[in-house]
Design an enzyme around this catalytic site. Structure first.
Site, PDB file in Angstrom:
ATOM      1  N   LYS A   1     -47.478  -4.105  75.829  1.00 34.18           N
ATOM      2  CA  LYS A   1     -46.921  -5.143  75.235  1.00 34.18           C
ATOM      3  C   LYS A   1     -46.014  -4.762  74.075  1.00 34.18           C
ATOM      4  CE  LYS A   1     -51.208  -8.057  75.913  1.00 34.18           C
ATOM      5  NZ  LYS A   1     -52.082  -8.895  75.413  1.00 34.18           N
TER       6      LYS A   1
ATOM      7  N   GLU B   1     -60.766  -2.347  85.238  1.00 34.65           N
ATOM      8  CA  GLU B   1     -61.204  -3.503  84.443  1.00 34.65           C
ATOM      9  C   GLU B   1     -62.342  -4.333  84.718  1.00 34.65           C
ATOM     10  OE1 GLU B   1     -59.353  -7.862  82.969  1.00 34.65           O
ATOM     11  OE2 GLU B   1     -57.944  -6.163  82.657  1.00 34.65           O
TER      12      GLU B   1
END
Length: 285
Positions: free
Chosen positions: A136, A201
């Site tokens: 990000k 994940e």
């Protein structure tokens, strides 16, 4: 930093920054200042923080004019206070002013990232957890912002999509489940003869159990787990794989997550929501 400054992506970014700022010329400086006039200027901090981008500033100044001389009073990673003189610049007055905004924009942004990271690092003192960044980042500035994270004492996660396998929830769902996603990943790496670390994940403890049963990963991400859930997951993992806590972790909750014993804590806040450190360039008359 030397290798970073030679990176084609960083060079292109600096060139683009000058292109958008200078255009067909710095008409104000050309109009007001004689071509052969020289002078000195200083870059001054207007608030406290962790300074980053000093070496980059020298590179940017010298890209405009190799004859510009830089005198540094701080190093990247140093703590600075209001009114500290960071560096002194001497050379063509026109070229110093033409470089000014590009230099300050880079330094202010990177210092903001380093300052934010240092706050997170300080919260982790006494635990084994490391704070790591995410993807990000500001488009085009990823390499520099991840460099600033290191200056602030943090560590880098993967740079992009190319240097690590990270199987996230959407990959799992599109692939048809954890087992299928891992199976296809190992098949792909083998066929392409690519050696990449694999992280996957997980969204709950049941998915952690699935991963442990299948194996073949290097790190398990515990996404949006509470500290209590992470403790439960760590008992199941039992040190077999690296662990990473992620999702919704703030500076105020960071310590609780670190005290679970997790290896890494990732936070997009290191780069996506930082406040730039205010710096200014002042001419010395």
């Amino acid at each position: 930093m030397i290798e970073l400054l030679g990176n084609p992506l960083v060079t292109k970014l600096i060139d683009l920054s000058f292109e958008e700022d200078i255009g067909d010329g710095d008409h104000t400086s050309i109009a007001c200042i004689n071509e052969n006039e020289t002078g000195r200027s200083i870059i001054v901090a207007k608030e406290e923080g962790i300074i980053a981008g000093i070496d980059l500033a020298e590179y940017v100044f010298n890209k405009v004019d190799p004859a510009i001389q830089i005198k540094k009073f701080f190093s990247d990673g140093d703590k600075i206070s209001n009114e500290n003189i960071i560096l002194e610049v001497q050379g063509s007055s026109r070229n110093i002013l033409t470089s000014e905004r590009t230099v300050l924009n880079f330094m202010q942004r990177l210092s903001g990232v380093a300052t934010q990271t240092k706050k997170y690092v300080d919260e982790l003192v006494g635990t084994k957890a490391k704070i790591i960044d995410t993807r990000k980042t500001t488009p085009g500035m990823r390499l520099l912002e991840k460099w600033a994270v290191r200056i602030g004492g943090g560590s880098n996660h993967r740079i992009g999509l190319f240097d690590m396998i990270l199987i996230k929830d959407n990959h799992i769902d599109f692939a048809g489940g954890i087992e299928r996603a891992l199976e296809k990943t190992h098949q792909y790496l083998k066929e392409k003869n690519i050696n990449l670390r694999i992280e996957i994940e997980t969204r709950n403890v049941d998915e952690v159990r699935q991963v442990i049963k299948i194996g073949g990963v290097h790190r398990i991400m515990l996404d949006n787990f509470s500290p209590e859930m992470i403790k439960e997951a760590l008992l199941i993992i039992n040190g077999k794989y690296e662990t990473e806590a992620s999702g919704g972790i703030t500076l105020s909750t960071l310590r609780k997550y670190a005290e679970t014993g997790v290896n890494y804590i990732s936070s997009g806040a290191l780069t996506h929501s930082v406040k730039s450190i205010d710096l200014s360039l002042r001419a010395i008359k």
